[in-house]
Design a protein around this motif. Structure first.
Motif, PDB file in Angstrom:
ATOM      1  N   LEU A 251       0.789  -1.154  -0.047  1.00 36.98           N
ATOM      2  CA  LEU A 251       0.070   0.161  -0.050  1.00 36.98           C
ATOM      3  C   LEU A 251       0.742   1.224  -0.049  1.00 36.98           C
ATOM      4  CD1 LEU A 251      -2.702  -1.302   2.725  1.00 36.98           C
ATOM      5  CD2 LEU A 251      -3.025  -0.929   0.334  1.00 36.98           C
ATOM      6  N   ALA A 252       0.580   2.335  -0.692  1.00 41.15           N
ATOM      7  CA  ALA A 252       1.242   3.463  -0.582  1.00 41.15           C
ATOM      8  C   ALA A 252       0.461   4.425   0.283  1.00 41.15           C
ATOM      9  CB  ALA A 252       1.277   4.142  -2.288  1.00 41.15           C
ATOM     10  N   VAL A 253       1.231   5.220   1.088  1.00 40.70           N
ATOM     11  CA  VAL A 253       0.713   6.177   2.051  1.00 40.70           C
ATOM     12  C   VAL A 253       1.154   7.440   1.456  1.00 40.70           C
ATOM     13  CG1 VAL A 253       0.992   6.550   4.590  1.00 40.70           C
ATOM     14  CG2 VAL A 253       1.422   4.153   3.639  1.00 40.70           C
TER      15      VAL A 253
ATOM     16  N   GLN B  14       1.923  11.562   2.507  1.00 38.28           N
ATOM     17  CA  GLN B  14       2.542  12.485   3.582  1.00 38.28           C
ATOM     18  C   GLN B  14       1.125  12.922   4.352  1.00 38.28           C
ATOM     19  OE1 GLN B  14       5.612  14.969   2.539  1.00 38.28           O
ATOM     20  NE2 GLN B  14       6.561  13.507   1.127  1.00 38.28           N
ATOM     21  N   ARG B  15       0.002  13.280   3.729  1.00 36.06           N
ATOM     22  CA  ARG B  15      -1.030  13.708   4.417  1.00 36.06           C
ATOM     23  C   ARG B  15      -1.275  12.881   5.635  1.00 36.06           C
ATOM     24  NH1 ARG B  15      -6.103  13.738   5.577  1.00 36.06           N
ATOM     25  NH2 ARG B  15      -7.241  15.766   5.814  1.00 36.06           N
ATOM     26  N   ILE B  16      -1.576  11.804   5.556  1.00 36.73           N
ATOM     27  CA  ILE B  16      -1.999  10.779   6.323  1.00 36.73           C
ATOM     28  C   ILE B  16      -1.131  10.627   7.539  1.00 36.73           C
ATOM     29  CG2 ILE B  16      -2.653   8.421   6.643  1.00 36.73           C
ATOM     30  CD1 ILE B  16      -3.966   8.238   4.092  1.00 36.73           C
ATOM     31  N   VAL B  17       0.463  10.747   7.201  1.00 36.66           N
ATOM     32  CA  VAL B  17       1.455  10.326   7.956  1.00 36.66           C
ATOM     33  C   VAL B  17       1.336  11.717   8.955  1.00 36.66           C
ATOM     34  CG1 VAL B  17       3.583  10.055   8.531  1.00 36.66           C
ATOM     35  CG2 VAL B  17       2.449   8.972   6.719  1.00 36.66           C
ATOM     36  N   GLN B  18       1.395  13.029   8.476  1.00 41.66           N
ATOM     37  CA  GLN B  18       1.569  14.042   9.419  1.00 41.66           C
ATOM     38  C   GLN B  18       0.283  14.432   9.947  1.00 41.66           C
ATOM     39  OE1 GLN B  18       3.145  16.705   6.185  1.00 41.66           O
ATOM     40  NE2 GLN B  18       4.945  15.504   5.996  1.00 41.66           N
TER      41      GLN B  18
ATOM     42  N   ILE C 165      -6.661   4.907  -0.703  1.00 38.24           N
ATOM     43  CA  ILE C 165      -8.147   4.856  -0.148  1.00 38.24           C
ATOM     44  C   ILE C 165      -8.278   3.810   0.659  1.00 38.24           C
ATOM     45  CG2 ILE C 165      -9.228   3.432  -1.851  1.00 38.24           C
ATOM     46  CD1 ILE C 165     -10.673   6.677  -0.211  1.00 38.24           C
ATOM     47  N   ALA C 166      -7.573   2.823   0.675  1.00 42.96           N
ATOM     48  CA  ALA C 166      -7.513   1.723   1.395  1.00 42.96           C
ATOM     49  C   ALA C 166      -6.844   1.821   2.916  1.00 42.96           C
ATOM     50  CB  ALA C 166      -6.677   0.369   0.770  1.00 42.96           C
ATOM     51  N   ILE C 167      -6.022   2.843   2.811  1.00 38.37           N
ATOM     52  CA  ILE C 167      -5.389   3.273   4.112  1.00 38.37           C
ATOM     53  C   ILE C 167      -6.151   4.336   4.766  1.00 38.37           C
ATOM     54  CG2 ILE C 167      -3.495   4.727   5.231  1.00 38.37           C
ATOM     55  CD1 ILE C 167      -1.662   3.186   3.440  1.00 38.37           C
ATOM     56  N   GLY C 168      -6.737   5.207   4.063  1.00 39.18           N
ATOM     57  CA  GLY C 168      -7.716   6.475   4.504  1.00 39.18           C
ATOM     58  C   GLY C 168      -9.107   5.696   4.910  1.00 39.18           C
ATOM     59  N   ASN C 169      -9.446   4.600   4.401  1.00 37.26           N
ATOM     60  CA  ASN C 169     -10.647   3.928   4.945  1.00 37.26           C
ATOM     61  C   ASN C 169     -10.602   3.479   6.281  1.00 37.26           C
ATOM     62  OD1 ASN C 169     -13.314   2.603   5.062  1.00 37.26           O
ATOM     63  ND2 ASN C 169     -12.327   0.758   4.516  1.00 37.26           N
TER      64      ASN C 169
ATOM     65  N   GLU D  83       5.153   3.617   2.642  1.00 38.49           N
ATOM     66  CA  GLU D  83       4.142   2.259   2.093  1.00 38.49           C
ATOM     67  C   GLU D  83       4.288   1.221   3.269  1.00 38.49           C
ATOM     68  OE1 GLU D  83       6.411   0.395  -1.041  1.00 38.49           O
ATOM     69  OE2 GLU D  83       8.542   0.488   0.066  1.00 38.49           O
ATOM     70  N   VAL D  84       3.358   0.457   2.943  1.00 36.90           N
ATOM     71  CA  VAL D  84       2.883  -0.783   3.624  1.00 36.90           C
ATOM     72  C   VAL D  84       3.551  -1.827   2.886  1.00 36.90           C
ATOM     73  CG1 VAL D  84       1.464  -1.985   5.356  1.00 36.90           C
ATOM     74  CG2 VAL D  84       1.170   0.387   5.004  1.00 36.90           C
ATOM     75  N   THR D  85       4.607  -2.723   3.078  1.00 31.41           N
ATOM     76  CA  THR D  85       4.843  -3.834   1.996  1.00 31.41           C
ATOM     77  C   THR D  85       4.001  -4.916   2.572  1.00 31.41           C
ATOM     78  OG1 THR D  85       6.712  -4.378   3.706  1.00 31.41           O
ATOM     79  CG2 THR D  85       7.090  -2.829   2.149  1.00 31.41           C
ATOM     80  N   ARG D  86       4.273  -5.766   1.459  1.00 31.83           N
ATOM     81  CA  ARG D  86       3.617  -7.188   1.778  1.00 31.83           C
ATOM     82  C   ARG D  86       4.000  -7.670   3.271  1.00 31.83           C
ATOM     83  NH1 ARG D  86       3.190 -10.874  -3.229  1.00 31.83           N
ATOM     84  NH2 ARG D  86       1.592 -11.878  -1.580  1.00 31.83           N
ATOM     85  N   ARG D  87       5.305  -7.711   3.371  1.00 32.66           N
ATOM     86  CA  ARG D  87       5.851  -8.081   4.545  1.00 32.66           C
ATOM     87  C   ARG D  87       5.362  -7.519   5.958  1.00 32.66           C
ATOM     88  NH1 ARG D  87      11.652  -6.503   6.299  1.00 32.66           N
ATOM     89  NH2 ARG D  87      10.690  -4.838   6.503  1.00 32.66           N
TER      90      ARG D  87
END
Length: 363
Positions: free
Chosen positions: A95-97, A99-103, A242-246, A300-304
């Protein structure tokens, strides 16, 4: 546990999924028709709409006097959202993240989680606590609306595909049909919540398991199915932001609105047991905190990472089951889980710090 109870449980989960889908589809279509910007629809309707089952289930449980289920549903859903749903979505392909979500959004989530922890120290989320929490969701939503007006076109474009995926063919229908989706979704949600809560309580009584454990597992996973379906679908279609935002938006809604409204409606407030203070709230807080180092590691959130998060959810559920049925075994699993969680947090933190250092120093 009778066959009829099992059937009611399954029907309740199915109704929640169908009702949430109708509600989100209709609300997103109406919002788009009325000219509300895509970023607002994505962060409110998509995230908040998929959390509607948690709201209905917690309200129904609180009104029925089963406030352990109400609080367990919120805490369990937040844990499920991060460890299971975010983990499963990342396991699909990473998943891509932004900067707005992180900050912004993750620090807000951590702050709200800490506030709920403090409010719960007296073993109750009362009406005053509920008022502050509900005011928080109003403030957060209002801030999103104001901030969206300053968004640039490239940023807004991130959410257009996500909104289109959620609303589907509903945008081509009349406003009456779209309102029908919303009303029908709410009705089905109410029916599903009643079936799920009543059958879950019957299961708890039959198995000798506490209402809290049922709320943290069966009910929490059942009401989180809309988030799971939405996030995994977004990940599969390449709409990974959107997966992370959800997940983040749903967790904020659960804490601010679901817990806030439930605290306001329940005559005696929402009870918080000592077990929740000692285990579930710390796990919920740890899950929120771990998002920062995970997200900082290359945004990002990797598969691992996804598989690690899911493994910790499995460990958490294993401890709950053992603690309810075999306390001697739970005494061994608990320290192992604590050490493993601390080790994972340190590892994620080191990875996030190294990534931040690389970006600071530059190529």
């Amino acid at each position: 546990m009778t066959t009829s109870t099992t059937i009611l449980l399954v029907l309740g989960v199915v109704c929640l999924v169908i009702g949430a889908e109708l509600l989100v589809r209709g609300a997103a279509a109406i919002a788009t028709r009325l000219g509300i910007q895509p970023v607002v629809v994505g962060l409110t309707v998509v995230a908040f709409g998929t959390s509607a089952p948690e709201l209905v289930v917690s309200l129904g449980a609180a009104i029925a006097g089963n406030t352990d289920v109400a609080f367990g549903n919120v805490a369990g859903s937040n844990i499920v959202n991060i460890l299971l749903i975010l983990g499963a979505s990342a396991a699909v392909g990473g998943l891509a993240v932004s900067q707005r979500i992180v900050q912004i959004d993750v620090p807000i989530l951590i702050g709200v989680t800490i506030a709920v922890f403090v409010m719960a120290l007296d073993n109750r989320i009362g009406r005053i606590d509920g008022t502050f929490l509900f005011a928080g969701v109003l403030a957060y939503t209002g801030w999103l609306v104001r901030a969206s007006r300053r968004e640039t076109a490239p940023v807004l474009q991130q959410y257009e595909d996500a909104i289109e995926a959620v609303e589907g063919a509903a945008t081509s229908q009349s406003i009456v049909a779209q309102l029908g989706y919303v009303v029908g979704g709410i009705v089905i949600l109410i029916v599903g919540s009643q079936l799920l809560v009543s059958s879950a309580i019957d299961i708890a009584a039959a198995l000798g398991v506490s209402d809290l454990v049922i709320g943290l597992t069966v009910v929490a996973v059942g009401t989180s199915l809309p988030e799971l379906a939405t996030s995994i679908m977004a990940a599969v279609r390449g709409q990974r932001d959107i997966a992370i935002g959800n997940v983040i938006g749903s967790n904020l809604f659960n804490l601010l609105c679901v817990l806030g409204v439930t605290g306001l409606v329940s005559p005696t407030g929402v009870s918080v047991t000592g077990a929740s203070l000692g285990l579930d709230l710390p796990v919920m807080l740890l899950a929120a905190v771990v998002l920062l180092p995970v997200f900082w590691n290359g945004f990002e959130v990797t598969r691992r990472d996804g598989f690690v998060l899911m493994a910790f959810y499995l460990l958490y559920v294993t401890y709950l089951v053992l603690d309810a049925s075999n306390r001697s075994a739970a005494r061994y699993v608990g320290p192992v889980a604590a050490v493993a969680s601390l080790g994972a947090l340190v590892a994620f933190g080191i990875g996030g710090y190294r990534s931040w250092r690389r970006r600071s120093v530059g190529p």
